[in-house]
Motif scaffolding. Structure first.
Motif, mmCIF file in Angstrom:
data_model
loop_
_atom_site.group_PDB
_atom_site.id
_atom_site.type_symbol
_atom_site.label_atom_id
_atom_site.label_comp_id
_atom_site.label_asym_id
_atom_site.label_seq_id
_atom_site.Cartn_x
_atom_site.Cartn_y
_atom_site.Cartn_z
ATOM 1 N N ASN A 305 32.843 15.699 53.277
ATOM 2 C CA ASN A 305 33.508 15.012 52.167
ATOM 3 C C ASN A 305 33.572 13.507 52.422
ATOM 4 N N PHE A 306 33.852 13.138 53.662
ATOM 5 C CA PHE A 306 33.903 11.723 54.052
ATOM 6 C C PHE A 306 32.527 11.075 53.864
ATOM 7 N N PHE A 307 31.464 11.786 54.265
ATOM 8 C CA PHE A 307 30.089 11.302 54.127
ATOM 9 C C PHE A 307 29.782 10.981 52.667
ATOM 10 N N ARG A 308 30.144 11.906 51.794
ATOM 11 C CA ARG A 308 29.889 11.689 50.366
ATOM 12 C C ARG A 308 30.735 10.540 49.810
ATOM 13 N N ALA A 309 31.964 10.434 50.300
ATOM 14 C CA ALA A 309 32.855 9.382 49.792
ATOM 15 C C ALA A 309 32.321 7.985 50.094
ATOM 16 N N GLN A 310 31.498 7.854 51.147
ATOM 17 C CA GLN A 310 30.903 6.553 51.465
ATOM 18 C C GLN A 310 29.625 6.283 50.664
ATOM 19 N N GLY A 311 29.158 7.284 49.913
ATOM 20 C CA GLY A 311 27.884 7.143 49.203
ATOM 21 C C GLY A 311 26.688 7.362 50.103
ATOM 22 N N TRP A 312 26.910 7.870 51.296
ATOM 23 C CA TRP A 312 25.803 8.045 52.237
ATOM 24 C C TRP A 312 24.853 9.159 51.792
ATOM 25 N N ASP A 313 25.333 10.114 51.001
ATOM 26 C CA ASP A 313 24.437 11.155 50.505
ATOM 27 C C ASP A 313 23.365 10.553 49.603
ATOM 28 N N ILE A 314 23.726 9.559 48.828
ATOM 29 C CA ILE A 314 22.752 8.870 47.962
ATOM 30 C C ILE A 314 21.791 8.052 48.804
ATOM 31 N N ASP A 315 22.336 7.342 49.793
ATOM 32 C CA ASP A 315 21.487 6.552 50.701
ATOM 33 C C ASP A 315 20.495 7.441 51.441
ATOM 34 N N LEU A 316 20.940 8.632 51.825
ATOM 35 C CA LEU A 316 20.084 9.533 52.596
ATOM 36 C C LEU A 316 18.895 10.003 51.766
ATOM 37 N N LYS A 317 19.122 10.287 50.501
ATOM 38 C CA LYS A 317 18.013 10.694 49.633
ATOM 39 C C LYS A 317 17.029 9.548 49.433
ATOM 40 N N ALA A 318 17.547 8.326 49.317
ATOM 41 C CA ALA A 318 16.654 7.172 49.193
ATOM 42 C C ALA A 318 15.842 6.985 50.474
ATOM 43 N N HIS A 319 16.477 7.196 51.616
ATOM 44 C CA HIS A 319 15.799 7.107 52.911
ATOM 45 C C HIS A 319 14.641 8.107 52.973
ATOM 46 N N LEU A 320 14.863 9.318 52.492
ATOM 47 C CA LEU A 320 13.802 10.333 52.508
ATOM 48 C C LEU A 320 12.684 9.982 51.527
ATOM 49 N N ARG A 321 13.029 9.400 50.397
ATOM 50 C CA ARG A 321 11.982 8.994 49.445
ATOM 51 C C ARG A 321 11.075 7.927 50.054
ATOM 52 N N ARG A 322 11.623 7.137 50.956
ATOM 53 C CA ARG A 322 10.807 6.119 51.635
ATOM 54 C C ARG A 322 10.008 6.713 52.790
ATOM 55 N N GLY A 323 10.151 8.006 53.031
ATOM 56 C CA GLY A 323 9.412 8.646 54.116
ATOM 57 C C GLY A 323 10.153 8.631 55.445
ATOM 58 N N GLY A 324 11.423 8.250 55.422
ATOM 59 C CA GLY A 324 12.206 8.242 56.649
ATOM 60 C C GLY A 324 12.539 9.650 57.107
#
Length: 481
Positions: A305-324
């Motif tokens: 829940n804390f992870f999502r509250a920081q918006g890191w779930d959105i950042d993580l998907k963007a990271h994967l789209r970049r091939g990270g």
């Protein structure tokens, strides 16, 4: 007859753990058999012991400094915070209770006999036990029932050396003020003091040192300069890992609220080609990260829940789209799945929550805790990997069929269909040099994999020599009883 000496501090983070580790190694180099002991520790950074329990990571490092295998008697009471007001209480390596601060105060009378029992066992077969206090004895509101500082020193009749931290300022007040607020019988247990973390020429503090000795009557044992190589030792605080800049390969680590067992990061931060960036709450995951590593957690659902509250779930998907690439370890692995079920309410209300959905696996939390030192094999190369498991729950699902590790005949871990997301319950895997070199080569490293364990051993030797050069070790050991 076994002797003992306790290092207490004027506050938290004055360097007690490192002082005990360095003094232990110095004594071993003098031919003494030494064991470390901390009656009560508070940390979610735990080590798994060969006798099937867990202790604070700092005591595992101190055991290494002594040339011993970590044992649960070295830290008989370990508090593992689960919330702002509550913690799991681990006694002699095993879960004993979960309680709030007021409840723990009532438990301490039951715990002192266990602490003394472990202390007596530990004394067998060694010349010296070096005891580390917790926090500060000047917190006299906590003195009734104390088992961490003066309460233990009184019960076990162990003399005390008090350490002050000059780097935070006011070290004269720290040391003299501690004596002033202590009850006379507690102040009388302190036989000497030392000043830690001095930056510059220690001779500049000669007048201050003399004033502390005059006002307290304690033996002055020396002024220890700042130990510049301290970052090479396993970190007690996750933020210590971020203090050393590295190379172009960036490993981004979200700073979870209940981050646990982050020793996975120590070998990575020591690699010259790697920068470990601890991402604090409120900041996005960096767009230039090669790897996002989601670490262990003492409260997986709460930290999800804390992870999502920081918006890191959105950042993580963007990271994967970049091939990270993404790696989840233990609690981080559980978060990456489709869902986490907690039918018995181990982390709050019973129920099921959606995970990040990046691995096709599900986790069911169960009361029985897995605690094990583990030998595994990296499927890609056949290299041996040493680590440990410390978790609640089982994780299953289609992506577990693409396991990237094996433990004997048992598949371990999971990999997403595109290969960019991995998870495992195995902590400590980056301490295995060949595995670390191969894994980092996949991120672009060319020269990784020098012996991490040897670097830690060498740093302990350097720390011991540093302490021998600046402290009166003979006088300090003469205080032991």
């Amino acid at each position: 007859m076994t002797k003992a000496l306790m290092i207490q501090g004027t506050g938290s983070n004055v360097g007690k753990s490192m002082l005990v580790a360095g003094l232990a190694r110095a004594c071993v180099r003098r031919g003494l058999k030494v064991a470390p002991f901390k009656p009560q520790n508070m940390s979610n950074n735990a080590a798994v012991t060969a006798d099937g329990g867990e202790i604070g990571r700092a005591q595992a490092l101190q055991a290494l400094a002594c040339g011993l295998a970590p044992h649960t008697d070295m830290n008989p009471v370990l508090l593992k915070p689960e919330s702002e007001t509550g913690a799991q209480v681990v006694v002699q390596g095993q879960r004993f209770a979960t309680t709030g601060a007021l409840g723990y105060g009532k438990l301490k009378a039951q715990l002192l006999p266990k602490v003394l029992e472990s202390f007596e066992r530990l004394k067998s077969g060694v010349d010296l036990v070096l005891v580390e206090g917790a926090g500060s004895p000047a917190e006299i509101n906590l003195r009734p029932g104390d088992i961490a500082n003066m309460g233990f020193a009184e019960a076990a009749r162990v003399p005390v050396v008090l350490a002050g931290d000059i780097d935070r300022g006011g070290v004269i007040a720290q040391l003299v003020g501690t004596q002033a607020v202590l009850p006379p019988e507690d102040a009388g247990r302190i036989k000497g003091y030392l000043v830690n973390k001095f930056r510059g020429d220690p001779r500049l503090f000669e007048a201050g040192d003399a004033e502390i000795a005059r006002r307290t009557g304690w033996a002055a044992l020396g002024v220890l300069p700042w130990f510049a190589d301290g970052w090479r030792l396993p970190a007690e605080d996750v933020l210590d890992i971020a203090s050393q800049a590295g190379g172009a390969i960036k490993v981004a680590v979200p700073q979870l609220a209940r981050i646990a067992n982050f020793d996975d990061l120590d070998p990575l931060s020591a690699e010259p080609e790697v920068t470990v960036e601890i991402v604090p709450p409120g900041r996005p995951l960096p767009a230039d990260a090669s790897l996002v590593l989601i670490p262990g957690s003492k409260s997986t659902i709460g930290d999800l829940n804390f992870f999502r509250a920081q918006g890191w779930d959105i950042d993580l998907k963007a990271h994967l789209r970049r091939g990270g690439r993404v790696l989840g370890i233990c609690g981080g692995y559980q978060m990456l799945g489709r869902e986490i079920a907690d039918p018995e309410g181990l982390e709050g209300k019973p129920g099921t929550v959606d995970g990040l959905g990046l691995l096709d696996v599900t986790t069911v939390l169960e009361p029985a805790k897995t605690l094990a030192l583990t030998e595994a094999t990296w499927v890609e190369t056949g290299d041996a990997v040493q680590g440990y498991e410390i978790h609640l729950g089982r994780t299953q699902g289609p992506d577990c069929a693409r396991n990237w590790l094996t433990v004997g005949d048992r598949p371990e871990g999971a990999v997403s269909a595109d290969g960019l997301v991995q998870g495992t319950y195995l902590h400590g895997l980056f301490s295995s040099d060949r595995f670390r070199a191969g894994y980092l080569a996949g991120l672009g490293a060319e020269n990784a994999g020098e012996s991490h364990s040897q670097q830690v051993e060498d740093t302990l030797d350097t720390l011991a020599a540093h302490m021998e050069a600046h402290l009166d070790i003979d006088a300090l050991l003469a205080l032991a009883e």
